[in-house]
Design a protein around this motif. Structure first.
Motif, PDB file in Angstrom:
ATOM      1  N   GLN A  37      69.611  -2.065  16.797  1.00  0.00           N
ATOM      2  CA  GLN A  37      68.391  -2.095  16.140  1.00  0.00           C
ATOM      3  C   GLN A  37      67.818  -0.881  16.160  1.00  0.00           C
ATOM      4  O   GLN A  37      66.489  -0.814  15.696  1.00  0.00           O
ATOM      5  N   GLU A  79      57.119 -11.534  25.309  1.00  0.00           N
ATOM      6  CA  GLU A  79      57.709 -10.219  25.761  1.00  0.00           C
ATOM      7  C   GLU A  79      56.747  -9.476  26.823  1.00  0.00           C
ATOM      8  O   GLU A  79      55.583  -9.550  26.553  1.00  0.00           O
ATOM      9  N   LEU A 112      65.958   0.530  18.979  1.00  0.00           N
ATOM     10  CA  LEU A 112      64.566   0.308  19.466  1.00  0.00           C
ATOM     11  C   LEU A 112      64.225   1.307  20.402  1.00  0.00           C
ATOM     12  O   LEU A 112      62.928   1.630  20.493  1.00  0.00           O
ATOM     13  N   GLN A 126      65.415  -0.354  28.290  1.00  0.00           N
ATOM     14  CA  GLN A 126      65.569  -1.656  28.014  1.00  0.00           C
ATOM     15  C   GLN A 126      66.923  -2.112  28.676  1.00  0.00           C
ATOM     16  O   GLN A 126      67.899  -1.535  28.789  1.00  0.00           O
ATOM     17  N   THR A 141      67.237  -9.332  22.642  1.00  0.00           N
ATOM     18  CA  THR A 141      67.010  -9.188  20.944  1.00  0.00           C
ATOM     19  C   THR A 141      67.679  -9.842  20.054  1.00  0.00           C
ATOM     20  O   THR A 141      69.197  -9.815  20.270  1.00  0.00           O
ATOM     21  N   SER A 158      68.744  -3.753  22.658  1.00  0.00           N
ATOM     22  CA  SER A 158      68.913  -3.155  21.387  1.00  0.00           C
ATOM     23  C   SER A 158      70.564  -3.089  21.410  1.00  0.00           C
ATOM     24  O   SER A 158      71.204  -2.735  22.463  1.00  0.00           O
ATOM     25  N   GLY A 166      58.509  -7.545  20.520  1.00  0.00           N
ATOM     26  CA  GLY A 166      58.640  -6.107  21.077  1.00  0.00           C
ATOM     27  C   GLY A 166      57.625  -5.054  20.651  1.00  0.00           C
ATOM     28  O   GLY A 166      56.779  -4.262  21.785  1.00  0.00           O
ATOM     29  N   ASN A 184      73.512  -9.367  24.060  1.00  0.00           N
ATOM     30  CA  ASN A 184      72.076  -9.003  23.482  1.00  0.00           C
ATOM     31  C   ASN A 184      71.253 -10.124  24.094  1.00  0.00           C
ATOM     32  O   ASN A 184      69.986 -10.050  23.613  1.00  0.00           O
ATOM     33  N   MET A 217      64.038  -6.239  26.197  1.00  0.00           N
ATOM     34  CA  MET A 217      64.707  -6.530  25.097  1.00  0.00           C
ATOM     35  C   MET A 217      65.870  -5.517  25.221  1.00  0.00           C
ATOM     36  O   MET A 217      66.372  -5.058  26.063  1.00  0.00           O
ATOM     37  N   ARG A 241      63.009 -10.726  16.380  1.00  0.00           N
ATOM     38  CA  ARG A 241      61.875 -10.779  17.262  1.00  0.00           C
ATOM     39  C   ARG A 241      61.347  -9.500  17.858  1.00  0.00           C
ATOM     40  O   ARG A 241      60.117  -9.355  18.337  1.00  0.00           O
ATOM     41  N   SER A 242      62.355  -8.535  17.771  1.00  0.00           N
ATOM     42  CA  SER A 242      62.082  -7.409  18.582  1.00  0.00           C
ATOM     43  C   SER A 242      60.824  -6.557  17.893  1.00  0.00           C
ATOM     44  O   SER A 242      60.200  -6.128  18.723  1.00  0.00           O
TER      45      SER A 242
END
Lengths: 790, 162
Positions: free
Chosen positions: A506, A483, A508, A531, A543, A503, A552, A223, A501, A547-548
């Motif tokens: 998650q 980012e 994303l 991504q 990721t 994922s 992101g 990740n 990022m 934080r994403s």
């Protein structure tokens, strides 16, 4: 103007839209690292140490080399050109460890890779592994941090002065005086045992050698693709034009795939040397033994309270068992120092002091695991809060209410220096208290004899979307706070959004598409989120650390707004109006209450392909790149409430209810947020009731399968209840806060408090997790014995 | 080790013939020999359930079977359930309820759900949870999976009662 076109601007942020990544994942068409196959691909297997700490005397590989299908057998000397893995830190009193990609001279944990075998298939590789004999000279071991921290303990690294590889102090105010002045003082010794991530996809790497361009692509179950690219590039002398890291689909990480591993360096190095593609897929035992482990701390803590029930001081001594090496890039300080950083929690505590030590032991290296430091911190503090409530004769919720930072008191700096911004501290507590019908539980506690019933609360705050002012890992000299994203409309009118990022569950591809769609005025399914490919972005880390959504999502807002300015400028020229007259929505660009309207495909054609409609200077490339750095970060908060019932006969602990009230700001997709909370809570349930990596006195792991290391199944997890509290939004673009880890942070403490409450008639406290029926039996036996002696 | 055994079988309604080493695991055979990589390997000791397939209609762990045990069998893998454009109802229910995150355990869950919908009454959530407890999901906390299965059970029973 009778035919005026009116478009309703759809709102995608906040909608539970179905995930765009699901169709491939549901039909077996996802691509995980282990799925990649190319011609002439060779397979890597490892012989791993079966000793906790020993000198390597001899490695006999002759028979293995002779085996048909074996391509090569490699030991440490074959990788002498690769620098040792070491995680630098700016922290004072930090002593880095140096870890060769294969063990050289010494092995320092069971599971450490010693020999690499390259074979035509994995079956042959494992046949060869069985033919390799390693002669070890075992050394004395100090398996626990407590033993290893004693001055006479055998040293794990001869190059270091002791097994204490870092120590740090925190101090705010005069804790000693505040404690001696206090009316009430409660203390405890709290312990969170060692855990591991157990993503269902074991670690896997495929280094694809592309002879056409003499380049290497690492398909990695990681990740942190950007960090892996940068560091393997440095170690092997490769720049980004020769080496990229691609993640595709990753089957969970929870932190376990969030560090640099020797195996991924080796697949890359051998692929380049042998000019062929190489795959390594860990089996479950390898994954349990060699992926980063977690937690394993002891916290001795004291909380002082005045006559009005206000906290005055907190003091703690934290001992972290970090394993054999300091992991890259986070360092061994990540977990234990975070315990100290977050220990004061969401409360006003004027005086704070803490000491933290990280101790090397002959066990696998620890690293990030969902929650990082905070599950331990919250467990210790929230147990103390409940002890204080009991001492003062106050309800646990009332004592929390008296001490939580008030709505008007933000920003509030806690004793470790962390600053909380406005977040729903009180709102979450109130919601949790309301959700749990305390009087009825109280009635049940007194009336029921067949079950011991208990309720527990835990409140916490966490910093999410951490910007560049603070290192995500204390002392780590690496910027993880920014980012960069590029949003573009191509000549067909399609929108792509490129992020650095990665994922790994998650969602994303969906949530970032929702943000871009909302800001640009297109449909989420029209946005292709790209991504997890280091070749497409100049920089990015990955990721992790909740934080994403913040960083992101924030950069998605910024970049899309930049692109929208361009789109409006082009449309304004086309329609002969001002850019401020232009609106977008539903894939259309229009001037409200007029017939001026065009869709994204048409405007793209006018900009890129049409040579006459727009003047040359108006045909600007429909692409915008932006960078976002939240500098500090956002404050997420929650209160968890757990209700347990214990069978007095079997001592089975059943979690009957688990309720979470959380403030993660503006929800991008409520279904996804619920999923994140649920998954985090399930891991918190595991930490509280089931999961424990055990080692014997010789440092041998005795929980190396999923039949021994128990993770929650659907039978152990109740229906999970989540209430989203949205207070004042943070000032990040979009108003998002992170919610990836909170479930794991709050659940263990709430469950420990609930079990303690259920055992209140026996005077037993849960101060070590997990609490299992057999541990409960031992606690009850000890309490009964003590009673008899009294 | 090099002696191979000939097997013939049907996978997702298509006939296959192969020569396999007797020791080759069914999961490796599907993934590495036939490139049916939708069947995932999570533990190789029968605990996690990610590799669940249907063997003659019954859910089994393909990591605990040898490829030669598939001889003459009817096998169904996740690839046979539905396509990305035309998903099976179990798959759309999982999407509706967000019953997957990373997706790695998902094929095994889908195969198990197919089996339990056919064979078990699943009268309440406890029964659903018990029936699913042989598959581990580390992402979802199971809540959404249980809801998805509950909706499928409701649909099944409605049709059955008509």
């Amino acid at each position: 103007m009778t035919d005026a076109i009116a478009y309703a601007r759809p709102k995608y942020i906040g909608k539970s839209i179905q995930r765009l990544e699901d169709s491939r994942l549901l039909t077996g068409r996802g691509r995980y690292a282990a799925d990649f196959q190319v011609p002439r691909m060779a397979h890597l297997a490892f012989v791993r140490s079966d000793q906790a700490y020993a000198r390597i005397c001899q490695i006999e590989t002759h028979d293995a080399k002779e085996l048909p299908g074996v391509i090569g057998i490699f030991t440490a000397s074959d990788f002498a050109h690769i620098p040792e893995i070491t995680a630098p830190s700016k922290m004072l009193n930090y002593h880095p460890t140096f870890c060769p990609v294969l063990a050289r001279d010494f092995v320092r944990y069971v599971g450490e890779p010693v020999v690499a075998i390259l074979a035509e298939d994995r079956y042959v590789g494992e046949d060869a592994a069985a033919l390799i004999e390693i002669e070890y000279d075992p050394r004395d071991v100090a398996v626990t941090a407590r033993e290893a921290s004693s001055p006479n303990a055998p040293k794990l690294h001869d190059s270091l002065g002791s097994n204490t590889i870092f120590s740090r102090q925190f101090a705010a105010g005069d804790c000693v005086k505040a404690i001696s002045d206090a009316v009430h003082v409660v203390s405890g010794q709290f312990c969170m045992t060692r855990k591991t991530s157990v993503s269902i996809e074991p670690r896997a790497y495929m280094a694809e050698f592309e002879p056409q361009k003499d380049t290497l692509t690492l398909h990695s179950a990681t990740n942190i693709p950007g960090i892996v690219r940068d560091e393997i590039g440095r170690l092997l002398g490769l720049s980004g034009n020769k080496f990229r890291v691609v993640t595709c689909d990753v089957g969970g990480s929870f932190g376990g795939k969030g560090s640099l591993y020797p195996e991924e360096i080796i697949v890359c190095d051998l692929a380049l040397r042998l000019e062929r593609s190489i795959k390594y897929v860990a089996d479950r035992m390898e994954d349990i033994l060699s992926s980063s482990q977690a937690f394993e701390e002891e916290v001795a803590a004291t909380l002082a309270v005045d006559e009005n029930g206000h906290f005055t001081a907190l003091k703690a001594d934290i001992l972290g068992d970090i394993g054999a090496y300091s992991i890259y890039p986070w360092t061994a300080a990540l977990e234990p120092v975070q315990v100290a950083s977050f220990l004061p929690g969401p409360y006003r505590i004027p005086h704070y002091t803490a000491t933290v030590r990280g101790i090397c032991t002959p066990k696998p290296p620890t690293g990030p695991y969902r929650g990082v430091g905070r599950p331990m911190a919250v467990f210790a503090l929230e147990r103390l809060v409940d002890k204080a409530a009991f001492t003062l004769g106050l309800s646990p919720t009332e004592l929390r209410r008296r001490n939580l930072v008030g709505t008007e008191e933000f920003p509030h700096r806690i004793g470790s220096g962390i600053i909380w911004n406005r977040s729903g501290f009180h709102e979450c507590l109130n919601a949790a208290e309301e959700a749990v019908d305390l009087p009825s539980i109280q009635a049940e506690k007194t009336s029921r004899k067949d079950k011991w019933v208990g309720v527990g609360f835990a409140s916490y705050a966490e910093l999410t979307g951490i910007g560049s002012r603070i290192a995500v890992a204390p002392g780590m000299p690496m910027n993880t706070g920014a980012e960069t994203a590029t949003i573009r409309i191509d000549a067909t009118g399609a929108v792509s959004a490129v992020f650095a990022m990665s994922s790994h569950g998650q969602s994303l591809e969906t949530t970032l598409a929702q943000i871009v769609a909302e800001e640009l005025g297109v449909l989420p399914e029209d946005v292709n989120v790209i991504q997890g490919d280091t070749s497409l972005t100049p920089h990015g880390t990955g990721t992790y650390a909740s934080r994403s959504a913040v960083i992101g999502g924030g950069v998605a807002v910024k970049a899309t707004r930049g692109l929208l300015v361009k789109v409006k400028r082009v449309a304004a020229t086309l329609f002969g109006v001002s850019p401020s007259d232009i609106q977008t929505g539903d894939g259309n660009i229009f001037v409200p209450n007029t017939n001026f309207a065009i869709n994204f495909a048409e405007i793209a054609r006018l900009v890129y392909s049409d040579m006459s409609t727009l003047p040359q200077e108006a045909r600007e490339t429909l692409e915008f790149q932006a960078t976002y750095d939240p500098i500090v970060g956002t404050t997420t908060s929650a209160t968890h409430a757990a209700v347990v019932e214990i069978d007095p006969e079997t001592l089975l602990i059943k979690l009957r209810r688990h309720f979470v009230a959380e403030d993660c700001g503006r929800l991008i997709n409520p279904l996804v947020v619920n999923g994140q909370v649920h998954g985090g809570v399930a891991q918190g349930i595991g930490a509280a009731l089931l999961e424990e990596l055990k080692f014997d006195d010789a440092g041998q792991p005795i929980t190396a399968t999923l039949a021994d290391y128990l993770v929650p199944t659907s039978a152990e997890v109740p229906d999970l209840e989540v209430a989203h509290i949205e207070t004042e939004l943070p000032d990040s673009p979009g108003g998002f806060r992170g919610m990836g880890e909170g479930g794991t942070i709050g659940a263990p403490a709430a469950i420990a408090n609930a079990v303690t409450d259920a055992l209140s008639q026996l005077g037993i406290e849960v101060n070590s997790l997990p609490i299992t029926p057999s541990k409960l039996h031992a606690l009850i036996a000890a309490a009964t014995k003590q009673d008899r002696q009294e | 080790m090099s002696s191979k055994t000939h097997i013939t079988l049907t996978i997702n309604d298509e006939p296959y013939r192969a020569d396999v080493e007797p020791r080759m695991l069914a999961a490796d055979f599907l993934r590495d020999e036939l490139a049916l990589t939708g069947t995932h390997i999570g533990c190789e000791h029968g605990v996690c359930g990610a590799c669940t397939i249907l063997l003659n209609g019954v859910s089994v762990r393909s990591c605990l079977l040898l490829a030669i045990q598939l001889d003459d069998a009817e096998v169904q893998t996740v690839e046979g359930l539905g396509s990305t454009r035309e998903m099976h109802r179990i798959q759309t229910a999982f999407r509706e309820y967000h019953a997957l995150q990373c997706g790695f355990c998902t094929p095994g869950f889908l195969m198990t759900v197919q089996d339990i919908l056919n064979t078990l009454p699943l009268r309440n959530d406890k029964e659903i949870r018990d029936a699913l407890s042989g598959n581990i999901c580390r992402c979802t906390g199971y809540d959404h999976i249980v809801k998805a299965v509950r909706s499928l059970v409701t649909e099944r029973d409605k049709i059955a009662n008509q």
